[in-house]
Design an enzyme around this catalytic site. Structure first.
Site, short mmCIF file in Angstrom:
data_model
loop_
_atom_site.label_atom_id
_atom_site.label_comp_id
_atom_site.label_asym_id
_atom_site.label_seq_id
_atom_site.Cartn_x
_atom_site.Cartn_y
_atom_site.Cartn_z
N LYS A 1 0.80 -1.13 -0.05
CA LYS A 1 -0.13 -0.14 0.12
C LYS A 1 0.99 1.26 0.04
O LYS A 1 1.94 1.22 0.79
CB LYS A 1 -0.75 -0.27 1.38
N SER B 1 -9.82 2.01 2.63
CA SER B 1 -8.85 2.94 1.84
C SER B 1 -7.93 1.98 0.79
O SER B 1 -7.32 2.61 -0.08
CB SER B 1 -8.26 3.86 2.51
N SER C 1 -10.17 -0.20 6.80
CA SER C 1 -9.53 -0.30 5.34
C SER C 1 -9.01 -1.53 4.81
O SER C 1 -8.43 -1.51 3.41
CB SER C 1 -8.34 0.86 5.29
#
Ligand code: GLN
Length: 476
Positions: free
Chosen positions: A77, A152, A176
């Site tokens: 990420k 997210s 997330s």
């Protein structure tokens, strides 16, 4: 080298010399190149570094020194700092930022020989539930490209679901990892707060942020967690604990919190009930429980998380690093325009809310009150775990919605109704694919007491042993 091969199969293929780590990396890079224009799940791809790491992995394998992840492709990420590779956090503010160091998670996986292919798309500063706040545009759901992959960590979930990488790191502050995993039909684990080091993770809400793992199966996620977890002297909140190991499933008592199950969408309720029956068939007993303060989780979360964000994001001032406005007329003008241009609307909304709830005169009414509510929510879980070994719940109120469909910020915040409670309590939680509604995947959430990830892995693996939802693949 099938796109959906699991880690055990890839390990076998690498060790047996059926293919090299370089070939595996090249294969994945080719798939990313073909799919990323549609899915937008990678912000940065790092082919040179990947091939160099793959060659190092091949040397290790040849020397007989391979670990469980040596030569296995992975993506990070884009809020894990990567030395020499951009770390944007999905923001214009950090669009040009190249960190001088690796996050502990990145360093550990690198040391384990995992081959990082690049950095995945995400909501700006991890604030969002649809990937639409990303400065780089939303990632898309491989099951239906007009739909969100969730957020997210939407890029990570999209990339794993599409078979571009078998593993990806993510972070979960209020959902997330779990929500995008549910929306994309992959397995996602948010460990206990403190299980995984936060060093080198761009901070959003430091008392909630936790790194975790995406994979197609629980078996794969387990391998990734074991390589990520553990105490880190660089993060004083990381815990000194024995490594995660699976427990036994038979004889476990599972709680169904009525606050999560009442009023659930009918199709989703059917999937979840069927999933619960599978866990019963695996030897678990199921009973109703109550987590009475569930409805207060979203408001408490958005006060606490925004307060912490307003403090954490104060560092982006256009001076030390981050976006810097052109030709400032004064220091004030530099701050104002750098922050005004660098942050998107949702991040500004959180900073304003957070500053407000921390300000003199409002602190007691909002921040302090939210902290008290957080305590009650934590107590709900502690009480429940006095009677049950783990909790079974939905992850999301619906399946992945269409991009653009949720415009009202508060409606977006309500997406987090089933994920923020475990975040506020700091307990581990996992999403495993458990069916489809309207052609889109849905997830089952398993929640365990602090540092009992072993129960989640055991339950999830037992479920995946009995079902094949995790093996379904989106259309190419
Ligand atoms: N959707 C939540 C938020 O916007 C959770 C995000 C996260 O876990 N990083 O804050």
């Amino acid at each position: 080298m099938a796109p959906a091969a699991n880690i055990a199969a890839l390990r076998h293929g690498l060790d047996a010399g059926d293919y090299s780590a370089r070939e595996l990396a090249q294969d994945a890079l080719g798939r990313i190149e073909a799919a990323n224009p549609q899915l937008n799940c990678f912000i940065t791809v790092t082919p040179e570094q990947a091939l160099a790491d793959a060659d190092a992995a091949d040397a290790r394998i040849a020397a007989g020194n391979a670990g469980p992840l040596t030569g296995i492709p992975i993506a990070h990420k884009d809020l894990f700092c990567t030395a020499g590779a951009p770390t944007t956090c999905g923001s214009r503010m950090l669009a040009e930022y190249v960190p001088p160091y690796d996050a502990t998670v990145v360093a550990r996986l690198h040391a384990a020989g995992a081959v990082s292919l690049g950095k995945t798309n995400m909501d700006e500063f991890a604030m969002g539930a649809s990937n639409e706040t990303s400065w780089f545009g939303p990632a898309r759901n491989p099951w239906h490209r007009q739909h969100t992959p969730g957020g997210s960590s939407g890029g990570a979930a999209s990339a794993v679901a599409a078979g571009l990488v078998p593993l990806a790191t993510g972070t979960d502050t209020g959902g997330s990892i779990r929500q995008p995993a549910a929306f994309c039909g992959v397995t996602g684990l948010k460990p206990t707060y403190g299980r995984v080091s936060r060093y080198g993770m761009v901070a959003f809400a430091s008392s909630l942020d936790q790194g975790g793992a995406f994979g197609r199966s629980v078996d794969d996620v387990e391998r990734l967690l074991q390589a990520m977890e553990g105490h880190d002297p660089q993060d004083s909140t990381s815990a000194e604990r024995p490594a995660t190991t699976r427990t036994a499933v038979a004889g476990m008592t599972l709680g169904l919190p009525r606050e999560y199950w009442n009023g659930l969408d009918a199709g989703m309720a059917q999937c979840l009930q069927a999933a619960t029956r599978e866990l019963e068939a695996a030897g678990c007993t199921v009973r109703d429980i109550s987590l009475p303060h569930t409805a207060a989780a979203v408001p408490a979360y958005y006060v606490v998380a925004s307060a912490e964000a307003s403090a954490n994001l104060a560092r982006y001032d256009g001076v030390r690093f981050g976006h810097r406005a052109e030709a400032p007329k004064s220091l004030d003008d530099l701050y104002r325009r750098s922050r005004g241009e660098g942050f998107g609307a949702e991040v500004k909304r959180r900073i304003l809310t957070g500053t407000y709830v921390l300000s003199v005169g409002y602190y007691d009414a909002y921040y302090l009150k939210a902290q008290r509510v957080r305590r009650l929510i934590r107590q709900d879980f502690l009480d429940a775990f006095g009677a049950v070994d783990a909790i079974v719940a939905p992850v999301t109120p619906s399946v992945a919605f269409e991009l653009g469909a949720v415009q009202d910020p508060v409606a977006m915040y309500r997406q987090d109704v089933f994920t923020t409670p475990a975040s506020l309590a700091g307990v581990p939680a996992m999403s495993v694919p458990c069916g489809f509604c309207d052609g889109l995947p849905t997830g089952l959430q398993l929640i365990a007491p602090h540092f009992e990830e072993g129960r989640l892995l055991a339950l999830g693996a037992a479920f995946q042993h009995r079902t094949d939802w995790h093996l379904r693949q989106p259309p190419a």
